[in-house]
Design an enzyme around this catalytic site. Structure first.
Site, PDB file in Angstrom:
ATOM      1  N   LYS A  80      37.804  38.143  28.448  1.00  0.00           N
ATOM      2  CA  LYS A  80      36.692  38.133  27.499  1.00  0.00           C
ATOM      3  C   LYS A  80      35.407  38.746  28.084  1.00  0.00           C
ATOM      4  CE  LYS A  80      38.905  35.138  24.304  1.00  0.00           C
ATOM      5  NZ  LYS A  80      39.861  34.075  24.586  1.00  0.00           N
ATOM      6  N   TYR A 123      45.369  27.121  25.334  1.00  0.00           N
ATOM      7  CA  TYR A 123      45.954  28.423  25.013  1.00  0.00           C
ATOM      8  C   TYR A 123      45.682  29.355  26.181  1.00  0.00           C
ATOM      9  CZ  TYR A 123      46.663  32.883  22.534  1.00  0.00           C
ATOM     10  OH  TYR A 123      47.090  34.131  22.142  1.00  0.00           O
ATOM     11  N   ASP A 174      42.194  28.583  33.996  1.00  0.00           N
ATOM     12  CA  ASP A 174      42.051  29.677  33.035  1.00  0.00           C
ATOM     13  C   ASP A 174      40.621  29.638  32.509  1.00  0.00           C
ATOM     14  OD1 ASP A 174      41.971  31.386  30.910  1.00  0.00           O
ATOM     15  OD2 ASP A 174      43.842  30.690  29.986  1.00  0.00           O
TER      16      ASP A 174
HETATM   17  C1  LIG Z   1      41.417  34.321  24.716  1.00  0.00           C
HETATM   18  C2  LIG Z   1      42.097  33.521  25.744  1.00  0.00           C
HETATM   19  C3  LIG Z   1      43.252  33.994  26.415  1.00  0.00           C
HETATM   20  C4  LIG Z   1      43.970  35.233  25.991  1.00  0.00           C
HETATM   21  O1  LIG Z   1      43.221  36.394  26.158  1.00  0.00           O
HETATM   22  P1  LIG Z   1      43.640  37.707  25.325  1.00  0.00           P
HETATM   23  O2  LIG Z   1      42.737  38.753  25.863  1.00  0.00           O
HETATM   24  O3  LIG Z   1      43.428  37.366  23.887  1.00  0.00           O
HETATM   25  O4  LIG Z   1      45.077  37.975  25.613  1.00  0.00           O
HETATM   26  C5  LIG Z   1      43.748  33.250  27.459  1.00  0.00           C
HETATM   27  N1  LIG Z   1      43.168  32.101  27.831  1.00  0.00           N
HETATM   28  C6  LIG Z   1      42.088  31.605  27.212  1.00  0.00           C
HETATM   29  C7  LIG Z   1      41.475  30.322  27.695  1.00  0.00           C
HETATM   30  C8  LIG Z   1      41.525  32.287  26.141  1.00  0.00           C
HETATM   31  O5  LIG Z   1      40.472  31.770  25.500  1.00  0.00           O
END
Ligand SMILES: *Cc1c(COP(=O)(O)O)cnc(C)c1O
Length: 427
Positions: free
Chosen positions: A268, A145, A240
């Site tokens: 985060k 994701y 990511d």
């Molecule tokens: C949480 C998350 C996102 C998205 O971040 P948001 O601040 O919720 O838009 C993207 N990539 C990873 C791996 C995530 O865990």
């Protein structure tokens, strides 16, 4: 233990907000609850709901709260920043302060740009990769994701996995037509995808440590091989590290696995509990961004002074000696306790302070395997733990997060609750 206030607040919220929530998994529907708990406050490792019930929190706002909730140093710094004004739409020293701190632990990042969410960061990284290569296709992994970016919502993890949404209405087929989805940890599938599409790929994007299908660590050599395929084909390698950055090591999965991505996506923890995220990487690529280059990207609240402050203080706390050893000890204690308590048909998968208890035998190497979990049993487990004062992510396909505020007593309470569940229903 009453939940009357939460029930009433949810009824009211539903009058105004779709499903009563501003992010779908929060509704707790997939674990069979009629309403979620409304949170009134938090401190350290403890959440307090609107009815005054306390919980040991293993969600940690889905990852950011690695130093614990309402850490005094963060609170004081943000309070002081707030008094000076919360946003100017003009540059501030705080943005450079945070950039310097990030670059210290991600030496491969030469230039970085701050945005307000992980979604925005991966969307921007994707645009930049397309701009840098003049190519349109993108390779991603099933169960990974990267936020709710249109092109990356194909077979995504997190809420998409939890709610069983195969693809999202509202995303034009033309937008995902260039998205190549490959099973995670499958070297042959990666090779086949590069053989077929390599010359058209702008990038491959991968979660540093996938946590949005539950925690599924990369097999030895998988990431390195993917990176090599990217290099050969001229596609950018995008890691990511939104969830795993500053968590599995100071420099996230990039440091842990010794990777050299062209671009890194962060979020985060970087905002210390306030809305901040970032993308960064090689100078040559990042210089394509406006105002240096013609690839447009912008944000009214990007680099927000309060978020930069919370991020700086959080990264400073993480830079203190022994911090990651302490996190590792606490996390290992939890994983060992869960492993001992759990039934034979379950497995615990962990990388540092992120872990998942899967209700299926291990190892779980891909989304297809994660999807074989007994989610009904997970729902019963979740309800049992909540009743014992343990607040877990309300989905099988999410990571549990340990923070520096969790002490042995908190961990042992979680293990005891899990033990109670498996003693009562061993199968
Ligand atoms: C949480 C998350 C996102 C998205 O971040 P948001 O601040 O919720 O838009 C993207 N990539 C990873 C791996 C995530 O865990």
């Amino acid at each position: 233990m009453t939940e009357d206030r939460s029930r009433a607040l949810f009824a009211e919220a539903q009058q105004h907000i779709p499903g009563g929530v501003n992010s779908p998994v929060r509704a707790m529907r997939s674990v069979g609850r009629a309403f979620p708990l409304f949170i009134a406050s938090a401190a350290g490792a403890t959440l307090t709901d609107a009815d005054g019930n306390d919980y040991v929190d293993l969600v940690g706002s889905w990852g950011p709260m690695i130093v614990g909730h309402a850490h005094l140093a963060v609170v004081e710094a943000v309070r002081e920043a707030m008094v000076r004004g919360s946003s100017y739409g003009a540059p501030t020293a705080g943005e450079t302060d945070l950039a310097v701190r990030v670059k210290r632990v991600y030496p491969g990042i030469e230039l970085i740009r701050f945005v307000s969410s992980g979604t925005e960061a991966s969307m921007s990284a994707l645009r930049l990769a397309r701009s840098a290569t003049g190519r349109e296709k993108v390779l991603k992994f099933a169960g990974c994701y990267h936020g709710h970016v249109d092109a990356l919502l194909a077979e995504a993890g997190s809420g998409i996995a939890t709610l069983g949404i195969p693809s999202t209405p509202g995303v034009p087929a033309s937008v995902t037509a260039g998205t190549i989805v490959v099973p995670f940890n499958d070297d042959d599938a990666v090779d086949r995808a590069f053989a077929a599409h390599g010359r058209d790929l702008a990038c491959a994007i991968v979660e540093g440590v996938p946590g949005n299908m539950g925690v599924v660590p990369p097999a030895r050599g998988f990431m390195e091989r993917l990176q090599a395929r990217c290099r050969e084909s001229g596609a950018l390698f995008v890691v990511d590290d939104v969830m795993s950055g500053f968590r599995v090591a100071p420099g996230g999965a990039v440091e842990l696995y010794g990777l050299e991505p062209d671009l890194v996506v962060l979020g985060k923890i970087i905002g210390g509990g306030l809305p901040a995220a970032a993308f960064g990487g090689r100078r040559q690529v990042m210089e394509l961004l406006a105002p240096l280059g013609s690839t447009y990207q912008a944000g009214t609240l990007s680099g927000n002074p309060l978020a930069m402050t919370a991020g700086c203080v959080t990264l400073d706390l993480l830079a203190e000696p022994g911090v990651y050893d302490r996190l590792e000890r606490t996390s290992a204690r939890l994983a060992a306790g869960l492993g001992a308590a759990a039934a034979d048909g379950c497995c615990v998968q962990r990388v540092g302070s992120m872990m998942t208890l899967f209700f299926r035998p291990g190892p779980v190497r891909s989304f297809a395997e994660a999807a074989g979990s007994e989610t009904g049993r997970f729902a019963a487990f979740h309800a049992h733990c909540l009743a014992q004062g343990i607040y877990l992510p309300p989905s099988q396909y999410e990571a549990w997060f340990v923070s520096l505020a969790h002490d042995d007593a908190a961990i042992d309470a979680v293990v005891a609750a899990a033990g109670g569940f498996f003693a009562r229903s061993p199968q």
